[in-house]
Design a protein around this motif. Structure first.
Motif, PDB file in Angstrom:
ATOM      1  N   TYR A  30       0.735  -1.333   0.057  1.00 42.73           N
ATOM      2  CA  TYR A  30       0.155  -0.084   0.083  1.00 42.73           C
ATOM      3  C   TYR A  30       0.848   1.361  -0.022  1.00 42.73           C
ATOM      4  O   TYR A  30       1.831   1.217   0.345  1.00 42.73           O
ATOM      5  CB  TYR A  30      -0.850  -0.110   1.080  1.00 42.73           C
ATOM      6  N   ASP A  31       0.271   2.427  -0.339  1.00 41.42           N
ATOM      7  CA  ASP A  31       1.071   3.450  -0.250  1.00 41.42           C
ATOM      8  C   ASP A  31       1.054   4.276   1.078  1.00 41.42           C
ATOM      9  O   ASP A  31       2.020   4.279   1.817  1.00 41.42           O
ATOM     10  CB  ASP A  31       0.392   4.692  -1.244  1.00 41.42           C
ATOM     11  N   ARG A  32      -0.094   4.275   1.679  1.00 41.18           N
ATOM     12  CA  ARG A  32      -0.231   4.685   3.316  1.00 41.18           C
ATOM     13  C   ARG A  32      -1.338   3.706   3.807  1.00 41.18           C
ATOM     14  O   ARG A  32      -2.303   3.247   3.198  1.00 41.18           O
ATOM     15  CB  ARG A  32      -0.850   6.130   3.213  1.00 41.18           C
ATOM     16  N   LEU A  33      -1.036   3.670   5.036  1.00 42.37           N
ATOM     17  CA  LEU A  33      -1.748   2.812   5.956  1.00 42.37           C
ATOM     18  C   LEU A  33      -2.647   3.805   6.854  1.00 42.37           C
ATOM     19  O   LEU A  33      -2.303   4.474   7.666  1.00 42.37           O
ATOM     20  CB  LEU A  33      -0.943   1.961   6.825  1.00 42.37           C
ATOM     21  N   HIS A  34      -4.017   3.357   6.885  1.00 36.87           N
ATOM     22  CA  HIS A  34      -5.100   4.254   7.826  1.00 36.87           C
ATOM     23  C   HIS A  34      -5.555   3.051   8.559  1.00 36.87           C
ATOM     24  O   HIS A  34      -6.194   2.306   8.268  1.00 36.87           O
ATOM     25  CB  HIS A  34      -6.187   4.867   6.808  1.00 36.87           C
ATOM     26  N   ILE A  35      -5.819   3.391  10.005  1.00 37.22           N
ATOM     27  CA  ILE A  35      -6.241   2.572  10.801  1.00 37.22           C
ATOM     28  C   ILE A  35      -7.381   3.159  11.663  1.00 37.22           C
ATOM     29  O   ILE A  35      -6.961   4.238  12.554  1.00 37.22           O
ATOM     30  CB  ILE A  35      -5.243   2.002  11.728  1.00 37.22           C
ATOM     31  N   VAL A  36      -8.443   2.633  11.417  1.00 41.63           N
ATOM     32  CA  VAL A  36      -9.704   3.005  12.433  1.00 41.63           C
ATOM     33  C   VAL A  36      -9.616   1.970  13.744  1.00 41.63           C
ATOM     34  O   VAL A  36      -9.872   0.745  13.268  1.00 41.63           O
ATOM     35  CB  VAL A  36     -10.935   2.945  11.428  1.00 41.63           C
ATOM     36  N   PHE A  37      -9.653   2.874  14.737  1.00 36.48           N
ATOM     37  CA  PHE A  37      -9.359   1.766  15.904  1.00 36.48           C
ATOM     38  C   PHE A  37     -10.083   2.249  16.927  1.00 36.48           C
ATOM     39  O   PHE A  37     -10.128   3.548  17.570  1.00 36.48           O
ATOM     40  CB  PHE A  37      -7.901   2.039  16.150  1.00 36.48           C
ATOM     41  N   GLY A  38     -10.696   1.322  17.823  1.00 39.66           N
ATOM     42  CA  GLY A  38     -11.576   1.437  19.064  1.00 39.66           C
ATOM     43  C   GLY A  38     -11.209   0.212  19.946  1.00 39.66           C
ATOM     44  O   GLY A  38     -11.112  -0.851  19.319  1.00 39.66           O
ATOM     45  N   MET A  39     -11.379   0.345  20.956  1.00 36.84           N
ATOM     46  CA  MET A  39     -11.394  -0.890  22.258  1.00 36.84           C
ATOM     47  C   MET A  39     -12.280  -0.534  23.124  1.00 36.84           C
ATOM     48  O   MET A  39     -13.110   0.320  23.269  1.00 36.84           O
ATOM     49  CB  MET A  39      -9.903  -0.623  22.737  1.00 36.84           C
ATOM     50  N   VAL A  40     -12.470  -1.723  23.687  1.00 37.22           N
ATOM     51  CA  VAL A  40     -13.640  -1.692  25.179  1.00 37.22           C
ATOM     52  C   VAL A  40     -12.524  -1.526  26.201  1.00 37.22           C
ATOM     53  O   VAL A  40     -11.401  -1.653  26.439  1.00 37.22           O
ATOM     54  CB  VAL A  40     -14.254  -3.155  25.299  1.00 37.22           C
ATOM     55  N   ASN A  41     -13.053  -1.076  27.505  1.00 38.46           N
ATOM     56  CA  ASN A  41     -12.166  -0.452  28.522  1.00 38.46           C
ATOM     57  C   ASN A  41     -11.711  -1.573  29.414  1.00 38.46           C
ATOM     58  O   ASN A  41     -10.851  -1.197  30.506  1.00 38.46           O
ATOM     59  CB  ASN A  41     -13.020   0.495  29.428  1.00 38.46           C
ATOM     60  N   ASP A  42     -11.886  -2.855  29.178  1.00 40.32           N
ATOM     61  CA  ASP A  42     -11.243  -3.976  30.165  1.00 40.32           C
ATOM     62  C   ASP A  42     -10.446  -4.734  29.428  1.00 40.32           C
ATOM     63  O   ASP A  42     -10.071  -5.928  30.114  1.00 40.32           O
ATOM     64  CB  ASP A  42     -12.690  -4.706  30.687  1.00 40.32           C
ATOM     65  N   LYS A  43      -9.689  -4.494  28.410  1.00 39.40           N
ATOM     66  CA  LYS A  43      -8.735  -5.146  27.876  1.00 39.40           C
ATOM     67  C   LYS A  43      -7.382  -4.596  28.363  1.00 39.40           C
ATOM     68  O   LYS A  43      -7.389  -3.539  28.778  1.00 39.40           O
ATOM     69  CB  LYS A  43      -9.018  -4.959  26.325  1.00 39.40           C
ATOM     70  N   ASP A  44      -6.338  -5.372  27.612  1.00 36.16           N
ATOM     71  CA  ASP A  44      -4.851  -4.790  28.029  1.00 36.16           C
ATOM     72  C   ASP A  44      -4.422  -3.842  27.068  1.00 36.16           C
ATOM     73  O   ASP A  44      -3.772  -4.058  26.187  1.00 36.16           O
ATOM     74  CB  ASP A  44      -4.086  -6.151  28.237  1.00 36.16           C
ATOM     75  N   ILE A  45      -4.998  -2.754  27.284  1.00 36.71           N
ATOM     76  CA  ILE A  45      -4.987  -1.432  26.049  1.00 36.71           C
ATOM     77  C   ILE A  45      -3.572  -1.130  25.769  1.00 36.71           C
ATOM     78  O   ILE A  45      -3.158  -1.229  24.570  1.00 36.71           O
ATOM     79  CB  ILE A  45      -5.939  -0.481  26.438  1.00 36.71           C
ATOM     80  N   SER A  46      -2.681  -1.105  26.908  1.00 37.18           N
ATOM     81  CA  SER A  46      -1.326  -0.588  26.583  1.00 37.18           C
ATOM     82  C   SER A  46      -0.513  -1.644  25.921  1.00 37.18           C
ATOM     83  O   SER A  46       0.133  -1.215  24.810  1.00 37.18           O
ATOM     84  CB  SER A  46      -0.641  -0.431  27.946  1.00 37.18           C
ATOM     85  N   THR A  47      -0.686  -2.933  26.105  1.00 36.77           N
ATOM     86  CA  THR A  47       0.148  -3.778  25.420  1.00 36.77           C
ATOM     87  C   THR A  47      -0.558  -3.830  23.717  1.00 36.77           C
ATOM     88  O   THR A  47       0.392  -3.996  22.990  1.00 36.77           O
ATOM     89  CB  THR A  47       0.010  -5.253  25.918  1.00 36.77           C
TER      90      THR A  47
ATOM     91  N   GLU B  15      -6.463   5.498  -4.119  1.00 36.59           N
ATOM     92  CA  GLU B  15      -6.937   4.054  -4.230  1.00 36.59           C
ATOM     93  C   GLU B  15      -5.831   3.082  -3.820  1.00 36.59           C
ATOM     94  O   GLU B  15      -5.991   1.911  -3.916  1.00 36.59           O
ATOM     95  CB  GLU B  15      -7.320   4.090  -5.752  1.00 36.59           C
ATOM     96  N   ASP B  16      -4.572   3.576  -3.717  1.00 39.43           N
ATOM     97  CA  ASP B  16      -3.517   2.675  -3.429  1.00 39.43           C
ATOM     98  C   ASP B  16      -3.260   2.612  -1.762  1.00 39.43           C
ATOM     99  O   ASP B  16      -2.342   1.788  -1.334  1.00 39.43           O
ATOM    100  CB  ASP B  16      -2.209   3.058  -4.120  1.00 39.43           C
ATOM    101  N   ASP B  17      -4.133   3.068  -1.068  1.00 35.35           N
ATOM    102  CA  ASP B  17      -3.751   2.873   0.285  1.00 35.35           C
ATOM    103  C   ASP B  17      -4.556   1.657   0.869  1.00 35.35           C
ATOM    104  O   ASP B  17      -5.463   1.127   0.178  1.00 35.35           O
ATOM    105  CB  ASP B  17      -4.353   4.315   0.992  1.00 35.35           C
ATOM    106  N   LEU B  18      -4.469   1.577   2.202  1.00 34.43           N
ATOM    107  CA  LEU B  18      -5.138   0.193   2.858  1.00 34.43           C
ATOM    108  C   LEU B  18      -5.753   0.903   4.038  1.00 34.43           C
ATOM    109  O   LEU B  18      -4.984   1.925   4.918  1.00 34.43           O
ATOM    110  CB  LEU B  18      -4.136  -0.425   3.176  1.00 34.43           C
ATOM    111  N   ILE B  19      -6.807   0.675   4.398  1.00 36.49           N
ATOM    112  CA  ILE B  19      -7.637   0.903   5.532  1.00 36.49           C
ATOM    113  C   ILE B  19      -7.991  -0.175   6.231  1.00 36.49           C
ATOM    114  O   ILE B  19      -8.619  -0.989   5.725  1.00 36.49           O
ATOM    115  CB  ILE B  19      -9.103   1.872   5.152  1.00 36.49           C
ATOM    116  N   TYR B  20      -7.374  -0.174   7.546  1.00 35.39           N
ATOM    117  CA  TYR B  20      -7.753  -1.338   8.490  1.00 35.39           C
ATOM    118  C   TYR B  20      -8.734  -1.018   9.583  1.00 35.39           C
ATOM    119  O   TYR B  20      -8.518   0.236   9.995  1.00 35.39           O
ATOM    120  CB  TYR B  20      -6.598  -2.041   8.751  1.00 35.39           C
ATOM    121  N   ILE B  21      -9.622  -1.775   9.837  1.00 32.86           N
ATOM    122  CA  ILE B  21     -10.615  -1.171  10.741  1.00 32.86           C
ATOM    123  C   ILE B  21     -10.540  -2.477  11.859  1.00 32.86           C
ATOM    124  O   ILE B  21     -10.845  -3.725  11.704  1.00 32.86           O
ATOM    125  CB  ILE B  21     -12.312  -1.413  10.279  1.00 32.86           C
ATOM    126  N   GLY B  22     -10.612  -1.835  13.203  1.00 32.14           N
ATOM    127  CA  GLY B  22     -10.516  -3.210  14.177  1.00 32.14           C
ATOM    128  C   GLY B  22     -10.243  -2.563  15.417  1.00 32.14           C
ATOM    129  O   GLY B  22     -10.585  -1.485  15.987  1.00 32.14           O
TER     130      GLY B  22
END
Length: 418
Positions: A327-344, A401-408
């Protein structure tokens, strides 16, 4: 009540772990046994396969269900959580339980279950068991909810148990070391029931060996038999020159090895699973079972991909997968729940990405602003977005169009993006 009113009732009148977290967790089998006895022990009317593990148990459950369907068995599949529709949790030959069946179950049995106050998971599981009996399934694949020993699914006496792997997750319930977590998962190992272990070493392996010896069960380690290597479209090994797999994540390598070992054990127990059924189930697992959210490509140009991996082990595989994409650029859409090991988790993420910090619309969600602040400590930078959809739209507008979007980062983020 109509269907939407029934679902609202289930979510608002029963403790829902996926939404509330620890306050909704009800360990132990007492309420489940009460419900099961009241319903006439429906799970005893068909054969079952029990699947536990930290990561991969959903994929393995769907693979096994797809293979059994392909072999002509009427197959129930119980998994959790769902992504879009509550009924995804309960399927027969890939078809979700009808809305009317959900309504009828609640209306017919609420006078009994309301006084004993089961959790959302306990009641949903019994709904599944009852629907499988009503539908006349030959076999049902049952995914453990949380842990194993005290999980409500552990009332079944299966033909086969599968434990995919052990990693850090739900430590507040299962323990803060891998052997302690393994001990809880090993609680599904029962006398005379063969158990497949997808991945284990050292102290974790010792836990499984000790438990199996203690109760008199046979253990089979997938790594001892199947050494898969990635090839175009799937995997290969000495026993199979090529296996096409519809799920494309690299982490499926371990899951498929566990599935192959499980199929061997089921064949030994008289289950007719020819090679063409095995191949068809692996090749068409999404089509046959409706599985979503496992390295799922949502669009091309730019490629948008999502994955439900949300703990340390899951994120490690995802980061590896991202590193192998072009890919050219990596875009990351990211969210977590509050009881996970977030820092790791944050410490593992790539720093060369543009981040879109967001939160799912559930009480457990970590506030996007707090996630952004924590992420900055790991040199991860980006903007805050008020919802998953707004974040995804922003990433699509910014990407070429050559970028990558990751959602997780969370199952619930993926659910809102799909």
């Amino acid at each position: 009540m109509n269907y939407q009113e029934t679902i609202h009732y289930l979510y608002n009148c029963l403790p829902v772990f996926q939404h509330q977290g620890a306050s909704a967790y009800k360990p132990g089998l007492e309420r489940t046994i009460q419900l099961d006895d009241y319903l006439g022990n429906p799970h005893r009317k068909y054969k079952t396969i029990h699947v536990a593990g930290t990561n991969g148990k959903g994929s393995v459950s769907h693979f096994l269900a797809a293979i059994l369907q392909s072999a002509g068995y009427k197959t129930g599949l119980y998994t959790s959580p769902h992504l879009k529709d509550f009924r995804e949790r309960i399927r027969v030959n890939g078809e979700m339980i009808p809305e009317q069946a959900v309504i009828d179950f609640v209306e017919n049995h609420r006078a009994f279950f309301e006084p004993i106050q089961p959790s959302f998971f306990e009641l949903t599981m019994e709904m599944a068991f009852d629907w499988f009996a009503t539908s006349g399934v030959d076999v049902a694949v049952i995914e453990v909810g949380l842990g194993g020993r005290l999980d409500s699914t552990n009332i079944i006496s299966p033909e086969l148990g599968v434990i995919t792997n052990i990693s850090f997750d739900h430590m507040q319930f299962l323990g803060d070391t891998l052997p302690r977590i393994a001990s809880e998962k090993a609680g599904i190992i029962k006398t005379g029931v063969p158990v497949v272990i997808g991945e284990a070493e050292g102290d974790v392996k010792d836990v499984f060996v000790h438990r199996a010896e203690e109760v008199g069960a046979s253990l089979f380690f997938a790594e001892d038999t199947y050494r898969l290597i990635p090839i175009s479209g799937g995997f290969a090994c000495n026993q199979y020159s090529s296996l096409e797999v519809q799920l494309k994540g690299l982490y499926q390598q371990k899951n498929v090895a566990a599935v192959l070992t499980a199929v061997d054990r089921l064949r030994e127990r008289g289950c007719n699973l020819p090679d063409n059924a095995l191949r068809n189930g692996l090749k068409h697992v999404v089509d046959l079972t409706g599985l979503m959210g496992r390295w799922q490509i949502l669009q091309e140009n730019p490629m948008v991909v999502c994955d439900t991996g949300h703990n340390e082990a899951g994120i490690r595989f995802i980061v590896q997968q991202l590193s192998e994409q072009k890919y050219d650029r990596l875009h990351i859409v990211f969210g977590m729940v509050n009881d996970k090991d977030i820092s790791t988790v944050l410490s593992l993420l790539p720093q060369n990405a543009i981040y879109y910090f967001t939160q799912a619309a559930i009480p457990r969600a970590l506030e996007a602003s707090k996630l952004r602040d924590l992420a900055q400590k790991y040199n991860l930078h980006g903007k805050i977005f008020t919802s998953v959809i707004v974040a995804v739209d922003a990433a699509k507008q910014a990407a070429n169009e050559d970028d990558l979007i990751y959602i997780g980062g969370s199952t619930f983020v993926v659910a809102e993006a799909i």
